[in-house]
Design an enzyme around this catalytic site. Structure first.
Site, mmCIF file in Angstrom:
data_model
loop_
_atom_site.group_PDB
_atom_site.id
_atom_site.type_symbol
_atom_site.label_atom_id
_atom_site.label_comp_id
_atom_site.label_asym_id
_atom_site.label_seq_id
_atom_site.Cartn_x
_atom_site.Cartn_y
_atom_site.Cartn_z
ATOM 1 N N HIS A 1 24.456 21.079 36.740
ATOM 2 C CA HIS A 1 23.406 20.078 36.875
ATOM 3 C C HIS A 1 23.741 18.891 35.990
ATOM 4 O O HIS A 1 24.336 19.046 34.922
ATOM 5 C CB HIS A 1 22.047 20.674 36.486
ATOM 6 C CG HIS A 1 21.677 21.872 37.293
ATOM 7 N ND1 HIS A 1 21.095 21.785 38.534
ATOM 8 C CD2 HIS A 1 21.837 23.191 37.050
ATOM 9 C CE1 HIS A 1 20.896 22.987 39.009
ATOM 10 N NE2 HIS A 1 21.345 23.874 38.129
ATOM 11 N N ALA B 1 33.872 42.423 29.300
ATOM 12 C CA ALA B 1 32.413 42.437 29.416
ATOM 13 C C ALA B 1 31.798 41.146 28.896
ATOM 14 O O ALA B 1 32.175 40.647 27.829
ATOM 15 C CB ALA B 1 31.840 43.629 28.646
ATOM 16 N N ARG C 1 47.494 34.366 22.447
ATOM 17 C CA ARG C 1 48.928 34.686 22.452
ATOM 18 C C ARG C 1 49.393 34.932 23.876
ATOM 19 O O ARG C 1 48.581 35.122 24.790
ATOM 20 C CB ARG C 1 49.199 35.942 21.616
ATOM 21 C CG ARG C 1 48.521 37.205 22.124
ATOM 22 C CD ARG C 1 48.880 38.393 21.249
ATOM 23 N NE ARG C 1 48.228 39.618 21.671
ATOM 24 C CZ ARG C 1 48.686 40.434 22.635
ATOM 25 N NH1 ARG C 1 49.804 40.139 23.291
ATOM 26 N NH2 ARG C 1 48.039 41.550 22.932
#
Length: 204
Positions: A114, A141, A182
């Protein structure tokens, strides 16, 4: 140009009219049905995903509940993609995911945004920019991927990261904002987690 046409051209549009919400609601009906399936209804889930998604390859598995603005209509999966519980796809425009990619629980992939200007937000204007996630990635997660981001092949995004910019292939990246930590290298061929050595002799 119609509001529905503007879904995919990155222009500002109004998402709340019947032209957009009518087709969107039909897609959400399929998603609702998918989320009500029982664990033993694997074949039904597979068929629903074929009907719901723009493209979905063989061997894909999505743990309900799945959340998606368009019920998967603008999602393109390769083969053997896995989504853990509570994955959210804000698929107001296209999301592309390569083969063998995995999503941890509570991952959010968003294509919609938006405008910063308050007057435009007050009128509910929106824009959509595609997201591309490569082959054989792992998003841990709680990862959040923002509109327009591209993630390269084989890359791992650490849990809880907020991905605001493109991430290249073959790296480990994490943080808020997400940054490359890395490259994936020789040590990863020897250890799979904190000094735990890979024993290739016992792997299939």
């Amino acid at each position: 140009m119609s509001m529905k046409d503007k879904l995919h051209n990155q222009e500002l549009y109004l998402p709340n009219g019947d032209e957009v919400m009518g087709p969107q609601t039909k897609c959400l009906e399929k998603l609702y049905e998918y989320n009500l399936t029982r664990p033993f209804e694997g074949k039904k889930r597979e068929q629903l995903l074929i009907e719901m998604f723009a493209e979905i390859g063989e061997g894909c598995y999505i743990e309900p509940p799945l959340h998606s603005n368009w019920g998967g209509k603008h999602i393109h999966f390769g083969k053997y993609v896995y989504c853990n519980f509570n994955t959210t796809f804000i698929d107001d425009t296209h999301i592309y995911v390569g083969d063998y990619t995995m999503f941890g629980p509570n991952v959010v992939v968003a294509t919609a945004g938006h405008p910063i200007l308050p007057e435009l937000r007050e009128k509910a204007y929106q824009y959509n920019i595609p997201v591309v996630i490569g082959r054989n990635c792992w998003l841990g997660a709680g990862v959040i991927v923002l509109p327009g981001v591209k993630i390269g092949d084989n890359t791992v995004i650490g849990a809880g990261s907020v991905v605001t910019k493109d991430i290249p292939s073959n790296v480990v990246a994490a943080g808020n904002p997400c940054k490359v930590l890395r490259e994936i290298g020789d040590r990863d061929r020897e250890f799979y987690f904190k000094g735990k050595r890979i024993n290739f002799d016992i792997l299939d």
